[in-house]
Design a protein around this motif. Sequence first.
Motif, PDB file in Angstrom:
ATOM      1  N   MET A  57       0.831  -1.204   0.000  1.00 22.26           N
ATOM      2  CA  MET A  57       0.000   0.000   0.000  1.00 22.26           C
ATOM      3  C   MET A  57       0.865   1.254   0.000  1.00 22.26           C
ATOM      4  N   LYS A  58       1.988   1.215   0.693  1.00 18.77           N
ATOM      5  CA  LYS A  58       2.867   2.382   0.771  1.00 18.77           C
ATOM      6  C   LYS A  58       3.594   2.644  -0.546  1.00 18.77           C
ATOM      7  N   THR A  59       3.891   1.606  -1.301  1.00 22.75           N
ATOM      8  CA  THR A  59       4.765   1.764  -2.469  1.00 22.75           C
ATOM      9  C   THR A  59       4.054   1.672  -3.814  1.00 22.75           C
ATOM     10  N   SER A  60       2.823   1.177  -3.840  1.00 13.41           N
ATOM     11  CA  SER A  60       2.156   0.906  -5.119  1.00 13.41           C
ATOM     12  C   SER A  60       1.407   2.118  -5.666  1.00 13.41           C
ATOM     13  N   ASP A  61       1.400   2.224  -6.988  1.00 13.31           N
ATOM     14  CA  ASP A  61       0.576   3.227  -7.666  1.00 13.31           C
ATOM     15  C   ASP A  61      -0.861   2.728  -7.804  1.00 13.31           C
ATOM     16  N   VAL A  62      -0.999   1.414  -7.967  1.00  6.80           N
ATOM     17  CA  VAL A  62      -2.318   0.802  -8.153  1.00  6.80           C
ATOM     18  C   VAL A  62      -2.389  -0.476  -7.321  1.00  6.80           C
ATOM     19  N   ILE A  63      -3.473  -0.630  -6.586  1.00  7.19           N
ATOM     20  CA  ILE A  63      -3.780  -1.882  -5.874  1.00  7.19           C
ATOM     21  C   ILE A  63      -4.974  -2.504  -6.588  1.00  7.19           C
ATOM     22  N   ILE A  64      -4.834  -3.756  -7.007  1.00  3.77           N
ATOM     23  CA  ILE A  64      -5.945  -4.460  -7.667  1.00  3.77           C
ATOM     24  C   ILE A  64      -6.364  -5.619  -6.779  1.00  3.77           C
ATOM     25  N   ASN A  65      -7.595  -5.561  -6.286  1.00  7.04           N
ATOM     26  CA  ASN A  65      -8.111  -6.661  -5.473  1.00  7.04           C
ATOM     27  C   ASN A  65      -8.837  -7.660  -6.350  1.00  7.04           C
ATOM     28  N   ASP A  75     -14.688  -8.313   8.626  1.00  5.91           N
ATOM     29  CA  ASP A  75     -13.407  -7.615   8.570  1.00  5.91           C
ATOM     30  C   ASP A  75     -13.065  -7.297   7.117  1.00  5.91           C
ATOM     31  N   HIS A  76     -11.929  -6.658   6.895  1.00  8.85           N
ATOM     32  CA  HIS A  76     -11.499  -6.253   5.557  1.00  8.85           C
ATOM     33  C   HIS A  76      -9.996  -6.472   5.423  1.00  8.85           C
ATOM     34  N   LEU A  77      -9.529  -6.495   4.196  1.00  6.25           N
ATOM     35  CA  LEU A  77      -8.087  -6.503   3.953  1.00  6.25           C
ATOM     36  C   LEU A  77      -7.548  -5.073   3.994  1.00  6.25           C
ATOM     37  N   ILE A  78      -8.283  -4.155   3.378  1.00  2.81           N
ATOM     38  CA  ILE A  78      -7.891  -2.743   3.366  1.00  2.81           C
ATOM     39  C   ILE A  78      -9.017  -1.929   3.995  1.00  2.81           C
ATOM     40  N   TYR A  79      -8.661  -1.210   5.063  1.00  4.33           N
ATOM     41  CA  TYR A  79      -9.619  -0.381   5.779  1.00  4.33           C
ATOM     42  C   TYR A  79      -9.503   1.077   5.318  1.00  4.33           C
ATOM     43  N   ARG A  80     -10.519   1.853   5.587  1.00  5.71           N
ATOM     44  CA  ARG A  80     -10.493   3.262   5.170  1.00  5.71           C
ATOM     45  C   ARG A  80      -9.255   3.976   5.712  1.00  5.71           C
ATOM     46  N   GLU A  81      -8.912   3.693   6.963  1.00  2.00           N
ATOM     47  CA  GLU A  81      -7.754   4.376   7.557  1.00  2.00           C
ATOM     48  C   GLU A  81      -6.452   4.020   6.834  1.00  2.00           C
ATOM     49  N   ASP A  82      -6.431   2.874   6.150  1.00  2.00           N
ATOM     50  CA  ASP A  82      -5.234   2.467   5.408  1.00  2.00           C
ATOM     51  C   ASP A  82      -4.965   3.356   4.202  1.00  2.00           C
ATOM     52  N   LEU A  83      -5.985   4.044   3.713  1.00  2.00           N
ATOM     53  CA  LEU A  83      -5.804   4.884   2.532  1.00  2.00           C
ATOM     54  C   LEU A  83      -4.774   5.977   2.789  1.00  2.00           C
ATOM     55  N   LYS A  84      -4.580   6.336   4.059  1.00  2.00           N
ATOM     56  CA  LYS A  84      -3.578   7.340   4.421  1.00  2.00           C
ATOM     57  C   LYS A  84      -2.164   6.870   4.096  1.00  2.00           C
ATOM     58  N   LEU A  85      -1.974   5.561   4.032  1.00  2.00           N
ATOM     59  CA  LEU A  85      -0.655   4.997   3.743  1.00  2.00           C
ATOM     60  C   LEU A  85      -0.287   5.108   2.268  1.00  2.00           C
ATOM     61  N   MET A  86      -1.286   5.292   1.420  1.00  2.00           N
ATOM     62  CA  MET A  86      -1.069   5.214  -0.020  1.00  2.00           C
ATOM     63  C   MET A  86      -0.543   6.523  -0.604  1.00  2.00           C
ATOM     64  N   LYS A  87       0.136   6.397  -1.753  1.00  2.00           N
ATOM     65  CA  LYS A  87       0.692   7.559  -2.441  1.00  2.00           C
ATOM     66  C   LYS A  87      -0.407   8.507  -2.894  1.00  2.00           C
ATOM     67  N   LYS A  88      -0.041   9.755  -3.041  1.00  2.00           N
ATOM     68  CA  LYS A  88      -0.962  10.724  -3.618  1.00  2.00           C
ATOM     69  C   LYS A  88      -1.233  10.321  -5.070  1.00  2.00           C
ATOM     70  N   GLY A  89      -2.501  10.278  -5.462  1.00  2.00           N
ATOM     71  CA  GLY A  89      -2.852   9.889  -6.823  1.00  2.00           C
ATOM     72  C   GLY A  89      -2.929   8.386  -7.043  1.00  2.00           C
ATOM     73  N   ALA A  90      -2.791   7.609  -5.968  1.00  2.00           N
ATOM     74  CA  ALA A  90      -2.872   6.146  -6.097  1.00  2.00           C
ATOM     75  C   ALA A  90      -4.313   5.720  -6.396  1.00  2.00           C
ATOM     76  N   MET A  91      -4.437   4.481  -6.845  1.00  2.00           N
ATOM     77  CA  MET A  91      -5.736   3.979  -7.290  1.00  2.00           C
ATOM     78  C   MET A  91      -5.983   2.576  -6.744  1.00  2.00           C
ATOM     79  N   ILE A  92      -7.230   2.300  -6.408  1.00  2.00           N
ATOM     80  CA  ILE A  92      -7.665   0.948  -6.036  1.00  2.00           C
ATOM     81  C   ILE A  92      -8.648   0.461  -7.094  1.00  2.00           C
ATOM     82  N   ILE A  93      -8.385  -0.711  -7.627  1.00  2.00           N
ATOM     83  CA  ILE A  93      -9.325  -1.373  -8.533  1.00  2.00           C
ATOM     84  C   ILE A  93      -9.824  -2.610  -7.804  1.00  2.00           C
TER      85      ILE A  93
END
Length: 201
Positions: A57-65, A75-93
């Motif tokens: 999450m810290k290093t990726s430009d795109v996370i594809i689930n 429960d979840h694999l990625i929680y809303r609070e985890d989005l803070k770890l991601m790069k600016k402009g990152a994307m989740i698919i």
Amino acid sequence: IIGCGNAGLGACELAAAFGNRVNVLDINHDAMMDAKKRLPQNVTFMFSNRENLVECMKTSDVIINCVLWPKTRKDHLIYREDLKLMKKGAMIIDVACDEGGAIETCRSTTHTDPIYFVDGVMHYCVDNIPSAFAQTASATLSNATLPFALAIANKGVKQALKDDKHLRRGLTTFDGKLTLLETAKKLNLPYTSADEIVSTF
């Protein structure tokens, strides 16, 4: 890419072919080792645990689930609070796009309005991605399901189920009995395994 199944490997092949460095996470070591034999050197396989997921999450430009999350899990694999770890402009698919599923912030979208942002992270959660290529998707699905339909037509339902474990996995009800565990749990109904039913034939 989270998940080393068919969807995950399909996404991986395309991403790697475009020259991206790709990390694939899964809990199935054998599946990852099999995939490693046929994928290029720019693909890395990692055991899916919290530590590795956070690093991605810290290093990726795109996370594809590509993980289909059981509807009974809270429960979840990625929680809303985890989005803070991601790069600016990152994307989740989210290919699975299960609301309240593996990605807490996922909600289904459509081809006409495919993206939305949560805390600066773009989300693409189109509910039926292959429908963008409806003719190709329909032909592919027909080719994949035709052997099962022919087996049922030629052998009868019971013999076809006896002969094919994959067909049994697709069984949802039989003779008034629910054979899909997820639905049984969700609706609190009695469950009977397809193997148990087939053993009575």
